[in-house]
Design a protein around this motif. Structure first.
Motif, PDB file in Angstrom:
ATOM      1  N   VAL A   6      -1.037 -35.299 -31.394  1.00 54.53           N
ATOM      2  CA  VAL A   6      -0.281 -34.038 -31.473  1.00 54.53           C
ATOM      3  C   VAL A   6       1.095 -34.110 -30.833  1.00 54.53           C
ATOM      4  O   VAL A   6       2.022 -33.443 -31.293  1.00 54.53           O
ATOM      5  CB  VAL A   6      -1.046 -32.844 -30.882  1.00 54.53           C
ATOM      6  CG1 VAL A   6      -2.219 -32.463 -31.741  1.00 54.53           C
ATOM      7  CG2 VAL A   6      -1.468 -33.082 -29.463  1.00 54.53           C
ATOM      8  N   TRP A   7       1.255 -34.903 -29.746  1.00 53.99           N
ATOM      9  CA  TRP A   7       2.554 -34.876 -29.056  1.00 53.99           C
ATOM     10  C   TRP A   7       3.643 -35.556 -29.861  1.00 53.99           C
ATOM     11  O   TRP A   7       4.829 -35.334 -29.629  1.00 53.99           O
ATOM     12  CB  TRP A   7       2.462 -35.484 -27.664  1.00 53.99           C
ATOM     13  CG  TRP A   7       2.120 -36.951 -27.628  1.00 53.99           C
ATOM     14  CD1 TRP A   7       0.876 -37.481 -27.490  1.00 53.99           C
ATOM     15  CD2 TRP A   7       3.018 -38.052 -27.733  1.00 53.99           C
ATOM     16  NE1 TRP A   7       0.944 -38.848 -27.519  1.00 53.99           N
ATOM     17  CE2 TRP A   7       2.242 -39.231 -27.657  1.00 53.99           C
ATOM     18  CE3 TRP A   7       4.395 -38.182 -27.883  1.00 53.99           C
ATOM     19  CZ2 TRP A   7       2.802 -40.503 -27.729  1.00 53.99           C
ATOM     20  CZ3 TRP A   7       4.941 -39.450 -27.956  1.00 53.99           C
ATOM     21  CH2 TRP A   7       4.158 -40.595 -27.880  1.00 53.99           C
ATOM     22  N   ILE A  55      10.610 -36.015 -24.587  1.00 56.68           N
ATOM     23  CA  ILE A  55       9.878 -35.209 -23.620  1.00 56.68           C
ATOM     24  C   ILE A  55       8.663 -35.960 -23.094  1.00 56.68           C
ATOM     25  O   ILE A  55       8.418 -35.991 -21.887  1.00 56.68           O
ATOM     26  CB  ILE A  55       9.463 -33.868 -24.261  1.00 56.68           C
ATOM     27  CG1 ILE A  55      10.711 -33.040 -24.513  1.00 56.68           C
ATOM     28  CG2 ILE A  55       8.523 -33.113 -23.345  1.00 56.68           C
ATOM     29  CD1 ILE A  55      10.462 -31.798 -25.280  1.00 56.68           C
ATOM     30  N   TYR A  56       7.932 -36.607 -23.981  1.00 49.77           N
ATOM     31  CA  TYR A  56       6.702 -37.270 -23.560  1.00 49.77           C
ATOM     32  C   TYR A  56       7.009 -38.392 -22.574  1.00 49.77           C
ATOM     33  O   TYR A  56       6.291 -38.604 -21.619  1.00 49.77           O
ATOM     34  CB  TYR A  56       5.980 -37.827 -24.783  1.00 49.77           C
ATOM     35  CG  TYR A  56       4.571 -38.272 -24.513  1.00 49.77           C
ATOM     36  CD1 TYR A  56       3.575 -37.332 -24.273  1.00 49.77           C
ATOM     37  CD2 TYR A  56       4.228 -39.616 -24.486  1.00 49.77           C
ATOM     38  CE1 TYR A  56       2.280 -37.724 -24.036  1.00 49.77           C
ATOM     39  CE2 TYR A  56       2.928 -40.014 -24.244  1.00 49.77           C
ATOM     40  CZ  TYR A  56       1.955 -39.072 -24.020  1.00 49.77           C
ATOM     41  OH  TYR A  56       0.663 -39.449 -23.780  1.00 49.77           O
ATOM     42  N   LEU A 111       3.491 -32.750 -34.086  1.00 52.73           N
ATOM     43  CA  LEU A 111       3.070 -31.349 -34.180  1.00 52.73           C
ATOM     44  C   LEU A 111       3.631 -30.508 -33.027  1.00 52.73           C
ATOM     45  O   LEU A 111       4.177 -29.429 -33.245  1.00 52.73           O
ATOM     46  CB  LEU A 111       1.536 -31.281 -34.184  1.00 52.73           C
ATOM     47  CG  LEU A 111       0.925 -29.913 -34.416  1.00 52.73           C
ATOM     48  CD1 LEU A 111       1.391 -29.325 -35.724  1.00 52.73           C
ATOM     49  CD2 LEU A 111      -0.596 -29.981 -34.410  1.00 52.73           C
ATOM     50  N   GLN A 112       3.513 -31.033 -31.804  1.00 51.98           N
ATOM     51  CA  GLN A 112       3.970 -30.261 -30.648  1.00 51.98           C
ATOM     52  C   GLN A 112       5.479 -29.996 -30.660  1.00 51.98           C
ATOM     53  O   GLN A 112       5.890 -28.838 -30.571  1.00 51.98           O
ATOM     54  CB  GLN A 112       3.545 -30.987 -29.378  1.00 51.98           C
ATOM     55  CG  GLN A 112       3.791 -30.194 -28.127  1.00 51.98           C
ATOM     56  CD  GLN A 112       3.330 -30.929 -26.879  1.00 51.98           C
ATOM     57  OE1 GLN A 112       3.252 -32.143 -26.864  1.00 51.98           O
ATOM     58  NE2 GLN A 112       3.030 -30.189 -25.845  1.00 51.98           N
ATOM     59  N   PRO A 113       6.337 -31.048 -30.808  1.00 51.06           N
ATOM     60  CA  PRO A 113       7.766 -30.748 -30.833  1.00 51.06           C
ATOM     61  C   PRO A 113       8.182 -29.887 -32.034  1.00 51.06           C
ATOM     62  O   PRO A 113       9.053 -29.027 -31.904  1.00 51.06           O
ATOM     63  CB  PRO A 113       8.434 -32.118 -30.892  1.00 51.06           C
ATOM     64  CG  PRO A 113       7.387 -33.069 -31.298  1.00 51.06           C
ATOM     65  CD  PRO A 113       6.093 -32.501 -30.837  1.00 51.06           C
ATOM     66  N   SER A 165      15.273 -33.607 -19.493  1.00 52.83           N
ATOM     67  CA  SER A 165      14.530 -32.395 -19.141  1.00 52.83           C
ATOM     68  C   SER A 165      14.436 -31.480 -20.362  1.00 52.83           C
ATOM     69  O   SER A 165      15.253 -31.564 -21.287  1.00 52.83           O
ATOM     70  CB  SER A 165      15.209 -31.664 -17.996  1.00 52.83           C
ATOM     71  OG  SER A 165      16.319 -30.976 -18.483  1.00 52.83           O
ATOM     72  N   LEU A 166      13.434 -30.620 -20.341  1.00 54.13           N
ATOM     73  CA  LEU A 166      13.158 -29.809 -21.524  1.00 54.13           C
ATOM     74  C   LEU A 166      14.309 -28.884 -21.935  1.00 54.13           C
ATOM     75  O   LEU A 166      14.644 -28.822 -23.120  1.00 54.13           O
ATOM     76  CB  LEU A 166      11.864 -29.027 -21.302  1.00 54.13           C
ATOM     77  CG  LEU A 166      11.323 -28.346 -22.532  1.00 54.13           C
ATOM     78  CD1 LEU A 166      11.025 -29.331 -23.633  1.00 54.13           C
ATOM     79  CD2 LEU A 166      10.066 -27.594 -22.192  1.00 54.13           C
ATOM     80  N   PRO A 167      14.954 -28.155 -20.994  1.00 51.98           N
ATOM     81  CA  PRO A 167      16.056 -27.280 -21.425  1.00 51.98           C
ATOM     82  C   PRO A 167      17.160 -28.051 -22.130  1.00 51.98           C
ATOM     83  O   PRO A 167      17.715 -27.619 -23.133  1.00 51.98           O
ATOM     84  CB  PRO A 167      16.562 -26.668 -20.114  1.00 51.98           C
ATOM     85  CG  PRO A 167      15.418 -26.759 -19.181  1.00 51.98           C
ATOM     86  CD  PRO A 167      14.672 -27.999 -19.549  1.00 51.98           C
ATOM     87  N   ASP A 222       6.403 -27.629 -33.553  1.00 49.37           N
ATOM     88  CA  ASP A 222       5.991 -26.273 -33.259  1.00 49.37           C
ATOM     89  C   ASP A 222       6.987 -25.578 -32.343  1.00 49.37           C
ATOM     90  O   ASP A 222       7.292 -24.408 -32.493  1.00 49.37           O
ATOM     91  CB  ASP A 222       4.647 -26.328 -32.533  1.00 49.37           C
ATOM     92  CG  ASP A 222       3.637 -25.462 -33.194  1.00 49.37           C
ATOM     93  OD1 ASP A 222       3.914 -25.021 -34.313  1.00 49.37           O
ATOM     94  OD2 ASP A 222       2.595 -25.218 -32.591  1.00 49.37           O
ATOM     95  N   TYR A 223       7.495 -26.338 -31.389  1.00 48.41           N
ATOM     96  CA  TYR A 223       8.464 -25.799 -30.437  1.00 48.41           C
ATOM     97  C   TYR A 223       9.760 -25.406 -31.159  1.00 48.41           C
ATOM     98  O   TYR A 223      10.280 -24.314 -30.982  1.00 48.41           O
ATOM     99  CB  TYR A 223       8.717 -26.857 -29.367  1.00 48.41           C
ATOM    100  CG  TYR A 223       9.616 -26.423 -28.248  1.00 48.41           C
ATOM    101  CD1 TYR A 223       9.191 -25.474 -27.335  1.00 48.41           C
ATOM    102  CD2 TYR A 223      10.886 -26.960 -28.095  1.00 48.41           C
ATOM    103  CE1 TYR A 223      10.004 -25.079 -26.291  1.00 48.41           C
ATOM    104  CE2 TYR A 223      11.696 -26.573 -27.058  1.00 48.41           C
ATOM    105  CZ  TYR A 223      11.256 -25.638 -26.162  1.00 48.41           C
ATOM    106  OH  TYR A 223      12.072 -25.248 -25.142  1.00 48.41           O
ATOM    107  N   ILE A 248      12.612 -35.580 -30.342  1.00 48.54           N
ATOM    108  CA  ILE A 248      12.350 -34.664 -29.228  1.00 48.54           C
ATOM    109  C   ILE A 248      11.016 -34.993 -28.570  1.00 48.54           C
ATOM    110  O   ILE A 248      10.892 -35.042 -27.343  1.00 48.54           O
ATOM    111  CB  ILE A 248      12.333 -33.206 -29.738  1.00 48.54           C
ATOM    112  CG1 ILE A 248      13.739 -32.749 -30.059  1.00 48.54           C
ATOM    113  CG2 ILE A 248      11.720 -32.276 -28.705  1.00 48.54           C
ATOM    114  CD1 ILE A 248      13.805 -31.316 -30.486  1.00 48.54           C
ATOM    115  N   GLY A 249      10.021 -35.243 -29.396  1.00 49.13           N
ATOM    116  CA  GLY A 249       8.689 -35.552 -28.883  1.00 49.13           C
ATOM    117  C   GLY A 249       8.725 -36.758 -27.954  1.00 49.13           C
ATOM    118  O   GLY A 249       8.158 -36.734 -26.862  1.00 49.13           O
ATOM    119  N   HIS A 263       3.445 -17.912 -27.385  1.00 49.77           N
ATOM    120  CA  HIS A 263       2.546 -18.841 -28.006  1.00 49.77           C
ATOM    121  C   HIS A 263       1.767 -18.272 -29.138  1.00 49.77           C
ATOM    122  O   HIS A 263       1.683 -18.806 -30.208  1.00 49.77           O
ATOM    123  CB  HIS A 263       1.457 -19.089 -26.979  1.00 49.77           C
ATOM    124  CG  HIS A 263       1.625 -20.331 -26.529  1.00 49.77           C
ATOM    125  ND1 HIS A 263       0.827 -21.307 -26.851  1.00 49.77           N
ATOM    126  CD2 HIS A 263       2.657 -20.861 -25.901  1.00 49.77           C
ATOM    127  CE1 HIS A 263       1.290 -22.324 -26.356  1.00 49.77           C
ATOM    128  NE2 HIS A 263       2.390 -22.086 -25.775  1.00 49.77           N
TER     129      HIS A 263
END
Lengths: 100, 558
Positions: free
Chosen positions: B240-241, B179-180, B244-246, B185-187, B248-249, B175-176, B60
């Motif tokens: 953010v979700w 996931i939200y 920005l969040q995806p 699943s995330l993987p 950033d990932y 992606i955001g 992070h």
């Protein structure tokens, strides 16, 4: 002999599964850890608005859906205390609805 | 000289720094205590304060601090030859950045995980706190303006990257949502996201989109800058979700993949350093190496921006105090290794010295374009990837980093305007949209005011951005030093870097002041004076605070 191989197989599969769930845990932590706070705050703001809608009738704001929101009140009772504190009111704002 | 030799020396020195110097700092100076109850346990709330595994936290911290800046800075600074940039990155990482980043986390953890800005107010004084706000505002202003100029330049130079860069934003949006709304699943999402991103990069060279040189009386570059700020305005107002969040990932994944690809290609190709160790033949108008080198490379050697991340989110999630060393110091090493890769790409990835010199035709030229072209050359010869695809890959990496920084920077700037609105009772300024527009307006003013109507000269402010960044680092180092003085521990390990930074920053500002005056660039002259005043105040604040605390400690001992 056969059992041994099955056990072996099971053990390996369990190992894989453990590894996968570990990987998943790490990925999710990496994805969420940085923004956990911001998202939780945004959600809390939405919930606060919802609380206001549910309890609006009691505060003298007419609410056409009050027949339905009345049913929700007992369910939201647990959150009531935190909510009125957060809204800057030390005590329950409703005369007939005591809290603390 | 072979690039691999330099690579091994650089990484070896940084490893030595981690295993020896950081151990000394952690045990003897900060005296990290594994039994100290960290804020993540003390105030655990499942939201901000969450004890986090140190590898996760490192990932992070590293991806938050590493962006486009450790690429742009070194890639500009190699104009003086590769050796000065190399030495400053390696020694800066070991003795400056590592201590600064780890120290910022430590200071925050020992003070209820409060931010460095708040700590400045407590430890140093109220006046310093106001100064801190001003410096942060200047840093954000410059970072947004500079990065818009950097991305616009990349979009003009590498038309093959336009589709992948904007496509990546679309991928992040999808992606955001996935996931939200817990659709996949995330993987699984990560895998699909990475495949989609690299498919776009592969596709890029066959669908180039070139902005015309002039659009309706404006240069193509200026149009890109306007588009980017329009995009950043919208992005920074979204939750953010959503983006920005995806994004950033994805950037995090890209960072690791990009580093592996670059380092792998260098090892496989073993290029020789084409650029000279010391460039005797610098283009006319290039300022002198001393002191400008130390502000041209900020991120990658030492950067005040890291202190904000360290004391903002990282300190609230630190599991054990002893993790400070791994998360903070090793995070700085991660960034140093990115800067090292940038240096190698921008100096070894050319066929001849003449090629390199034509790239670095003037100060501020070359830069990230040199990094992309040099890196693509190395990847092409080392891994056999077509040069156009490799260039697209690196452009997308740099542009996405810079884009995310713009988004975050604009958000932070909006918060500052909103806070000012609250302080001065201006109700309209407290709202999100007007505050964002003010932030964007001030950045646009800088982007165009600095470099003329086409916005192409915006990189002139890069060293000025470095100076404000170093001032921020100076304030953080001051907080750490004051804490050490109060604890009666040796203060030279943070005071020496602090003094060095202040001297170099003030010297660089004065050098540039003369340059701007001679060029008749009064806009930047004014900005330089503002930063210079801030620098003088920071220096005075350092001297008076340290004197006061040393006297207090001496009196206690009597």
């Amino acid at each position: 002999m056969k059992d041994d191989r099955d056990d072996d197989h099971d053990a390996r599969r369990d190992g894989w599964r453990a590894w996968l769930s570990q990987a998943r845990f790490f990925a999710e932590e990496v994805y969420s850890a940085r923004y956990r706070g911001a998202i939780a705050r945004a959600r809390r703001d939405e919930d606060d608005l919802f609380m206001l809608l549910v309890f609006s009738e009691m505060m003298g704001v007419p609410n056409p859906a009050s027949y339905y929101t009345l049913e929700l009140q007992p369910l939201l009772l647990e959150r009531f205390h935190d909510w009125h504190k957060r809204m800057g009111m030390e005590r329950s704002p409703l005369d007939h609805f005591r809290c603390c | 000289m072979s690039a691999i030799v330099l690579l091994v020396i650089g990484l070896g020195a940084m490893a030595l720094g981690y295993f020896v110097y950081s151990k000394f700092i952690a045990e003897k100076i900060f005296r990290l205590d594994p039994d100290f109850r960290t804020p993540s346990y003390e105030y655990e709330d499942g939201v901000d304060y969450v004890p986090t595994n140190r590898f996760v936290l490192w990932g992070h911290h590293f991806t938050s601090v590493a962006g486009a800046a450790p690429i742009v800075g070194p890639a500009i600074a190699v104009i003086w030859g590769w050796l000065p940039a190399f030495l400053w990155v390696i020694l800066g990482t070991i003795f400056f950045a590592g201590v600064h980043d780890a120290g910022a986390i430590w200071a925050s953890v020992r003070n209820k995980a409060r931010s460095i800005g708040a700590l400045t107010g407590d430890v140093v004084g109220k006046r310093a706190r106001s100064l801190f706000m001003v410096v942060i505002f200047l840093v954000l202003l410059m970072v947004n303006a500079v990065f818009a100029v950097v991305i616009a330049g990349l979009m003009m130079d590498f038309s093959s990257a336009v589709v992948p860069v904007w496509g990546a934003i679309l991928v992040a949006l999808i992606i955001g949502q996935l996931i939200y709304r817990r659709i996949l699943s995330l993987p699984m999402v990560s895998l699909l996201g990475v495949i989609a991103l690299y498919a776009l990069i592969g596709l890029g060279p066959s669908v180039p989109l070139q902005m015309p040189d002039a659009v309706g009386g404006m240069s193509g570059n200026a149009v890109w800058i306007l588009i980017l700020f329009g995009y950043a305005t919208i992005a920074s107002l979204l939750p953010v979700w959503v983006l920005l969040q995806p994004r950033d990932y994805i950037n995090g994944l890209q960072l690791f993949i990009g580093l592996i690809v670059l380092y792998g290609a260098i090892v496989l190709m073993n290029p020789t350093m084409v650029a000279p160790a010391f460039n005797e033949n610098v283009p006319e108008g290039t300022p002198s190496l001393l002191p400008l080198l130390f502000v041209t490379i900020a991120c990658g050697a030492i950067s005040g921006f890291h202190g904000l991340v360290s004391s903002g989110t990282t300190s609230k999630q630190l599991d054990k105090e002893t993790d400070v060393r791994f998360v903070g110091y090793f995070g700085a090493i991660g960034e140093g290794s990115l800067a090292l890769a940038a240096i190698l790409a921008a100096t070894a990835g050319f066929a001849s010295v003449a090629d390199w010199e034509s790239m670095y035709s003037a100060f501020g030229q070359g830069g990230v374009t040199a990094f992309v072209e040099g890196g693509a050359y190395i990847i092409n010869h080392g891994l056999g990837l077509p040069e156009a695809t490799a260039a697209t890959l690196l452009t997308v990496m740099a542009a996405l980093f810079a884009g995310t920084t713009m988004d975050t920077g604009l958000r932070l700037q909006r918060y500052i305007f909103q806070e000012w609105g609250a302080i001065y009772g201006l109700d309209w300024m407290k709202k999100g949209v007007p505050a964002t527009l003010l932030a964007v307006g001030s950045c646009l003013l800088l982007a165009f005011g600095a470099g003329g109507a086409d916005g192409s000269g915006g990189l002139i402010i890069w060293p000025l951005f470095g100076t404000t960044n170093q001032l921020l680092a100076g304030l953080t180092l001051l907080v750490i030093t004051v804490m050490l003085v109060r604890l009666k521990r040796p203060m030279w390990y943070t005071l020496a870097p602090l003094c060095f930074l202040l001297v170099m920053t003030v010297a660089a500002l004065i050098t540039q002041l003369r340059g701007f005056y001679n060029d008749g660039n009064y806009f930047l002259l004014f900005l330089d004076i503002v930063v210079l005043i801030a620098a003088v105040f920071v220096s005075l604040e350092c001297a008076s605070t340290l004197k006061r605390h040393r006297r207090d400690v001496a009196q206690q001992q009597e």
